[in-house]
Scaffold this active site. Structure first.
Site, PDB file in Angstrom:
ATOM      1  N   GLU A  96      11.571   3.432   8.738  1.00 17.17           N
ATOM      2  CA  GLU A  96      12.463   3.008   9.822  1.00 17.17           C
ATOM      3  C   GLU A  96      13.075   1.638   9.541  1.00 17.17           C
ATOM      4  OE1 GLU A  96      12.192   1.215  14.283  1.00 17.17           O
ATOM      5  OE2 GLU A  96      10.502   2.425  13.600  1.00 17.17           O
ATOM      6  N   ARG A 111       5.724  -4.925   8.167  1.00 19.00           N
ATOM      7  CA  ARG A 111       5.333  -5.163   9.563  1.00 19.00           C
ATOM      8  C   ARG A 111       4.788  -6.582   9.689  1.00 19.00           C
ATOM      9  NH1 ARG A 111       4.406  -1.102  13.267  1.00 19.00           N
ATOM     10  NH2 ARG A 111       4.192   0.399  11.575  1.00 19.00           N
TER      11      ARG A 111
END
Length: 424
Positions: free
Chosen positions: A349, A277
């Protein structure tokens, strides 16, 4: 944006469907705003009618040489009332626009109920999870071992959640991007497109980043109110903003490689280590603009195009359909692709593929000319990551790692890398 007719004609049904997304529609506020709008529009139309009649009478009297002093005052009074009414109507319409702008899209009927990602439903898996005769390293350990992934220098240059890739890791990252572009253009018929990395507020509103996700944008401090793109979805989809597309030009299929910039507001404490992230990352984005009756099949097709990349890289993954509580603001239905990461011992994901139906198109005034009706109608828009390059890099490093620390290069990437193994 939802069709206002849906709210005017069956607001209770809309409110019930939006509960699947955890959104409580303020029915009473809408009814009040609509009543005010209707009343003010009626009053304004009546005043305009009165002014027109008085203006005609004024002209007739003046042509006859008769006194018009009384009518002058009446016209002035009507004009003053019209000005006040117009201001009130404008204020009311602004409040209605603001009300519409924060209402999410209605989820498709087959979207499962649920509150968060834990309630998403797995619909299929692909590939075999690799078995290691040792504890597999995560991408951070692999980066340290190879000394080709530098978070410390990136933090010095900018701040946290940035990375510098060196030598073979930088080349592998580039190879992944080039491979993904080649597959989507040569096998799936997408038109490669280079787009601006900076967009205006109208573009962000059109694809639903504004107003809801204002805090997630990296805004540029300048007079134009520009922002760095959070995804190529924004410039690609806005190509058709304010356009009427001829039927023979549909479907439109765009693919673009861009950097993406996200402030990750609200994600503090999540994935603070490594490349999962980050504030800046690369992505290959797929966008389709289609006829309304084709969007559901296009959604399955687009998802399959993203899956093809993982299959050709021989990376195990699963596909989940997002529940209502985890569904994005503008999406009617979303499939997530989650790739297996041995270093985390879980699926993560790597792509979201969404059908927005006419929700974005209504915001953008993006239409096509229906050959049957000869009239402009709203298109349907779809997008999906095909894929996030950084996370694909992580998946390759972790799934193709060897005990001695070397990385086998996936067969399809060898022509791009000009080697079949990355040694320490």
């Amino acid at each position: 944006m939802l069709d206002p007719k849906l709210l005017r004609h069956d607001i209770n049904d809309v409110a019930e469907k939006l509960k699947k997304k955890g959104f409580d529609l303020d029915i009473e506020l809408f009814k009040k705003l609509e009543a005010d709008r209707h009343s003010l529009q009626s009053e304004t139309q009546e005043l305009q009618s009165q002014r027109n009649a008085k203006s005609r009478e004024f002209g007739q009297l003046k042509s006859k040489g008769e006194s018009v002093d009384g009518l002058k005052q009446e016209l002035t009074d009507i004009g003053d009332k019209l000005k006040i009414n117009s201001e009130k109507l404008h204020e009311c319409m602004t409040r209605l626009d603001d009300f519409y702008a924060v209402i999410p899209n209605i989820p498709a009927d087959d979207v499962p109920f649920g509150n968060n990602e834990d309630d998403n439903v797995e619909i299929r898996k692909w590939g075999e999870i690799p078995e290691f005769g040792y504890k597999p390293r995560d991408h951070i350990e692999i980066g340290e071992l190879h000394q080709k992934m530098d978070f410390e220098s990136a933090s010095k240059i900018t701040g946290s959640r940035f990375v510098i890739l060196n030598k073979d890791f930088a080349r592998l990252h580039r190879a992944i991007i080039q491979f993904m572009l080649d597959v989507q253009t040569e096998k799936h018929g997408y038109e490669e497109t280079y787009v601006p990395y900076i967009v205006n507020e109208a573009s962000l509103f059109g694809t639903c980043q504004l107003p809801k996700f204002k805090d997630d944008q990296f805004n540029i401090d300048c007079e134009h109110k520009y922002s760095l793109i959070p995804t190529a979805e924004v410039p690609l989809t806005n190509i058709v903003r304010d356009e009427i597309i001829e039927d023979e030009n549909l479907p439109m299929k765009f693919v673009a490689h861009t950097p993406c910039f996200r402030s990750e507001a609200g994600s503090y404490g999540k994935d603070t280590r490594g490349m999962i992230r980050q504030h800046q990352f690369e992505k290959v984005e797929l966008v389709q603009i289609v006829r309304p009756n084709e969007s559901e099949s296009a959604h399955e097709e687009l998802t399959g195009h993203a899956e093809k990349i993982l299959q050709m890289l021989k990376l195990p993954y699963r596909v989940t359909v997002l529940c209502g509580g985890d569904l994005g603001f503008g999406s009617s239905k979303t499939y997530d692709l989650e790739v297996w990461l041995p270093g985390q011992n879980k699926y993560r994901e790597i792509s979201s593929c969404s059908n927005f139906k006419d929700f974005q198109a209504r915001r953008m005034k993006a239409r096509w000319r229906n050959p049957e009706t000869k009239k402009p109608e709203l298109v349907h828009t779809l997008n999906g990551s095909g894929l996030a390059a950084g996370r694909t890099l992580i998946a390759v490093l972790e799934n193709y790692q060897q005990q001695d620390g070397s990385i086998i290069v996936p067969e399809v990437l060898v022509p791009y890398m000009k080697k079949d193994i990355i040694n320490r």
